[in-house]
Each structure stands twice: as structure tokens, then as C-alpha cells.
Design an enzyme around this catalytic site. Structure first.
Site, PDB file in Angstrom:
ATOM      1  N   LYS A  74       0.841  -1.209   0.000  1.00 23.31           N
ATOM      2  CA  LYS A  74       0.000   0.000   0.000  1.00 23.31           C
ATOM      3  C   LYS A  74       0.871   1.252   0.000  1.00 23.31           C
ATOM      4  O   LYS A  74       0.642   2.189  -0.765  1.00 23.31           O
ATOM      5  CB  LYS A  74      -0.913   0.026   1.226  1.00 23.31           C
ATOM      6  CG  LYS A  74      -2.100  -0.891   1.144  1.00 23.31           C
ATOM      7  CD  LYS A  74      -2.918  -0.797   2.430  1.00 23.31           C
ATOM      8  CE  LYS A  74      -4.103  -1.716   2.414  1.00 23.31           C
ATOM      9  NZ  LYS A  74      -4.901  -1.616   3.659  1.00 23.31           N
ATOM     10  N   SER A  96      -0.606   0.734   6.114  1.00 27.09           N
ATOM     11  CA  SER A  96      -1.016  -0.141   7.210  1.00 27.09           C
ATOM     12  C   SER A  96      -2.127  -1.068   6.743  1.00 27.09           C
ATOM     13  O   SER A  96      -2.897  -0.723   5.844  1.00 27.09           O
ATOM     14  CB  SER A  96      -1.493   0.717   8.386  1.00 27.09           C
ATOM     15  OG  SER A  96      -1.815  -0.079   9.485  1.00 27.09           O
ATOM     16  N   ASP A  97      -2.186  -2.242   7.350  1.00 21.73           N
ATOM     17  CA  ASP A  97      -3.270  -3.159   7.053  1.00 21.73           C
ATOM     18  C   ASP A  97      -3.578  -3.986   8.292  1.00 21.73           C
ATOM     19  O   ASP A  97      -2.675  -4.339   9.043  1.00 21.73           O
ATOM     20  CB  ASP A  97      -2.915  -4.096   5.895  1.00 21.73           C
ATOM     21  CG  ASP A  97      -4.136  -4.835   5.389  1.00 21.73           C
ATOM     22  OD1 ASP A  97      -4.986  -4.188   4.763  1.00 21.73           O
ATOM     23  OD2 ASP A  97      -4.255  -6.049   5.644  1.00 21.73           O
ATOM     24  N   THR A  98      -4.842  -4.268   8.505  1.00 14.77           N
ATOM     25  CA  THR A  98      -5.276  -5.061   9.652  1.00 14.77           C
ATOM     26  C   THR A  98      -6.188  -6.181   9.170  1.00 14.77           C
ATOM     27  O   THR A  98      -7.040  -5.957   8.304  1.00 14.77           O
ATOM     28  CB  THR A  98      -6.055  -4.177  10.656  1.00 14.77           C
ATOM     29  OG1 THR A  98      -5.178  -3.134  11.111  1.00 14.77           O
ATOM     30  CG2 THR A  98      -6.533  -4.973  11.853  1.00 14.77           C
ATOM     31  N   GLY A 133      -0.156  -4.759  10.225  1.00 21.21           N
ATOM     32  CA  GLY A 133       1.165  -4.511   9.658  1.00 21.21           C
ATOM     33  C   GLY A 133       1.298  -3.038   9.357  1.00 21.21           C
ATOM     34  O   GLY A 133       0.331  -2.386   8.966  1.00 21.21           O
TER      35      GLY A 133
END
Length: 141
Positions: A74, A96-98, A133
Site C-alpha cells: 500500500k 497499514s493493514d489489519t 502490519g
């Protein structure tokens, strides 16, 4: 506070871009004392294409690796769209990623109300993990 203190040390000439359209991620940065000190720009990354690519790998990625890869991609996708001139300020791009991990199975964001209900039903009474992350890219001219 580490990021806030490090950002303060870098000075006011550094731009911070959050590669996300998530209101929650903006709120987190605001709560860290960064309100008004960053721009939020959605990443141009085609997440569904990347998700399919990751699912087809011979060696499956773990949920933790998955969030790290998505966060990195991203941020990187947004970095690749930036054009800096020689005298432009340095730019930090935060991706960011969840995801939710139920027994090693990655549960994606629900696509609609029915999918959300199905996801909540799967999670009901079950122990699960949530992984986030984060990736930070520094860009200079």
C-alpha cells in the site's frame, strides 16, 4: 510516542502521508499528536489483485506476513505515484493493514451486510487474533 518524537526531530519540513482512507487510522494518528501534521491519501494499490496473488503462492503466507506485505505494498504503490522536485521536502508514506485471523484463516473485510453477519457468526464465541502490519517509506528528491 516514538514516531511522534522522531517526527518532531525531523522538523516541520517533512511531509507525512497516510496511505489510507480509513477514518480509524486517521484518528489514531490524531491521538498520537499528529493532528493537522499529515495528509491522508488512499493507496492506488489494487488489494484484491494482490490478495489473489498471495493466495496462489506455493508457500502460503501467514496472517502476520500477509498484513506486513499489504502494508508495504500500500505504501509502495502510493510512493510510486509521487513526483518530487529537487527542493521539495522529504516525504514519509505510512501504509497499514489489519486482518482478523481465525485459526490461521485470514478473514477479509466484509463486502456487504450479509458477509459481515457471516463473519461475526464465525467469530462468535471463538478465540481469534487481530494483526496489523505497518510500513513507513521515506522519499526524497
Amino acid at each position: 510516542n516514538l514516531m511522534v518524537s522522531q517526527t518532531d526531530q525531523l522538523g516541520t519540513d517533512v511531509r507525512l502521508i497516510l496511505a489510507s482512507q480509513s477514518p480509524r487510522r486517521r484518528e489514531i494518528l490524531d491521538m498520537m499528536g499528529l493532528a493537522g501534521k499529515f495528509d491522508a491519501t488512499p493507496s492506488p494499490l489494487d488489494e484484491s489483485e494482490l490478495q489473489q496473488t498471495l493466495r496462489r503462492r506455493e508457500t502460503p503466507v501467514t496472517p502476520v506476513e500477509y498484513t506486513q506485505l499489504l502494508a508495504e505494498e500500500k505504501a509502495k504503490a502510493l510512493v510510486e505515484t509521487l513526483t518530487l522536485q529537487a527542493n521539495d521536502s522529504p516525504v514519509l508514506v505510512l501504509g497499514s493493514d489489519t486482518i482478523v485471523d481465525l485459526d490461521g484463516t485470514i478473514l477479509e473485510k466484509p463486502v456487504d451486510v450479509d458477509d459481515a453477519i457471516a463473519t461475526l457468526s464465525k467469530l462468535s464465541g471463538q478465540q481469534h487474533s487481530v494483526h496489523t502490519g505497518v510500513a513507513l517509506y521515506a522519499v526524497t528528491a
